[in-house]
Design a protein around this motif. Sequence first.
Motif, short mmCIF file in Angstrom:
data_model
loop_
_atom_site.label_atom_id
_atom_site.label_comp_id
_atom_site.label_asym_id
_atom_site.label_seq_id
_atom_site.Cartn_x
_atom_site.Cartn_y
_atom_site.Cartn_z
N ALA A 250 0.83 -1.20 0.00
CA ALA A 250 0.00 0.00 0.00
C ALA A 250 0.87 1.26 0.00
O ALA A 250 0.57 2.24 -0.71
CB ALA A 250 -0.93 -0.02 1.22
N GLU A 251 1.94 1.22 0.79
CA GLU A 251 2.86 2.36 0.85
C GLU A 251 3.55 2.57 -0.50
O GLU A 251 3.74 3.71 -0.95
CB GLU A 251 3.90 2.12 1.96
N TYR A 252 3.91 1.46 -1.15
CA TYR A 252 4.56 1.55 -2.46
C TYR A 252 3.62 2.17 -3.49
O TYR A 252 4.01 3.04 -4.28
CB TYR A 252 5.01 0.16 -2.92
N ARG A 253 2.35 1.74 -3.48
CA ARG A 253 1.37 2.29 -4.42
C ARG A 253 1.15 3.78 -4.17
O ARG A 253 0.98 4.57 -5.10
CB ARG A 253 0.04 1.52 -4.30
N LYS A 254 1.16 4.14 -2.88
CA LYS A 254 0.99 5.55 -2.52
C LYS A 254 2.13 6.40 -3.05
O LYS A 254 1.91 7.48 -3.62
CB LYS A 254 0.89 5.65 -1.00
N ARG A 255 3.38 5.89 -2.86
CA ARG A 255 4.55 6.64 -3.34
C ARG A 255 4.56 6.71 -4.86
O ARG A 255 4.93 7.73 -5.46
CB ARG A 255 5.84 5.97 -2.84
N LEU A 256 4.15 5.61 -5.50
CA LEU A 256 4.12 5.57 -6.96
C LEU A 256 3.12 6.58 -7.51
O LEU A 256 3.40 7.31 -8.48
CB LEU A 256 3.76 4.17 -7.45
N ALA A 257 1.95 6.64 -6.87
CA ALA A 257 0.92 7.59 -7.31
C ALA A 257 1.40 9.02 -7.12
O ALA A 257 1.19 9.89 -7.98
CB ALA A 257 -0.37 7.35 -6.52
N ALA A 258 2.07 9.26 -5.97
CA ALA A 258 2.58 10.60 -5.71
C ALA A 258 3.65 10.97 -6.73
O ALA A 258 3.71 12.11 -7.21
CB ALA A 258 3.14 10.67 -4.29
N SER A 259 4.51 10.01 -7.08
CA SER A 259 5.58 10.26 -8.05
C SER A 259 5.01 10.59 -9.43
O SER A 259 5.46 11.51 -10.11
CB SER A 259 6.49 9.04 -8.14
#
Length: 268
Positions: A250-259
Motif C-alpha cells: 500500500a505504501e509503495y502504491r501511494k509513493r508511486l501515485a505521488a511520483s
Amino acid sequence: MSANDLPWFRFYPSDWLGGTRGMSATETGIYITLIANMYDRAEPLPEDFDRLARLCGTTKPALKKTLEILIEDGKIIKTDAGLWNSKVQKEIEFREEKSNRSASAAKQRWEKDQQNQDPDDASAMPEQSERNAKTMPRARVPEARSQKPEERDKSLSGDDDEIWILDEGSDWLLSKGLTETQIPRLIDDWLTAYPAKQVRDAIGQAQIAAANHPTSYIAKVLKNGPRSNLQQFPSDREKTRKEAEEAEKAEYRKRLAASRGEEVENAN
C-alpha cells in the motif's frame, strides 16, 4: 488402567503376519477382534459366547470352534477372570511403566525447580490441578533457542529437553489419542515459539494433571507462562508477516501515485 489410558497399542506387521500364518480368514478376524477388545477394556473378556460372537460378527458355533484353536495354539489363554492374551498383558505393563516413569520424571523436575526458583515467582504460577496447585513452581526461562534450522538441528543432539519432548513427550501424547501426524506438527510449533525447557515443563504439568485435553492444556500453560523472544506462535507470525506485506504494498502504491502526480505537474 482404563480404556482411555490406553487408546493405542504397538503393532508390528512382521510379528503379526508370522504369528497368524496358516490361520484362516475367519480365525484371523476373530483373533484380532478379541485382541482389540482386550486392549479396549484393558482386562480379560468374560466367556459370554453370545456377546463375543456378536462382537466378532460371527456365529456362536464358529466362535467356539475358533476359540478352541486359538486356546490350543496358546494365542488365547483362559483365566479365572476370562479370556486373555499374554502379549496384551506385557503391552499394558509396558505402557503403565512408561507412563509412571514419565510422570515421575516430570514430578522430580518440578521439585528440583521448586528448590531453585525465586520465592517471588511462586505467585505467578498458572492454574494447576487441585492436587498440584500448591506445589508446582513456575517454569524458569532459559536463554531462548535459536530459530535458524541449521542451528536447531545442531542443538537437538545436545538438548536434553528436546530429546525428552521428542521421546517421552511424544509417547505420552500418543497415549492420549493424538496421531503420529499431529504430534510432530504440534511439537514443532511449540519449540519454534518457546524454549525447549518451557515446552517440557508444560507437557510435564499436563501429565501430572492428567489432562483430558492435553493440547489445549499445554497451549494454555505456555501462553500464561513466560514467553520466548518470538512472542508469537508460527500462525500468528504468518498473519503478522502478511499484514506487513500488505502495508508495504500500500505504501509503495501511494509513493508511486505521488511520483506520477509530480511528473504530470512538472510537464505542465
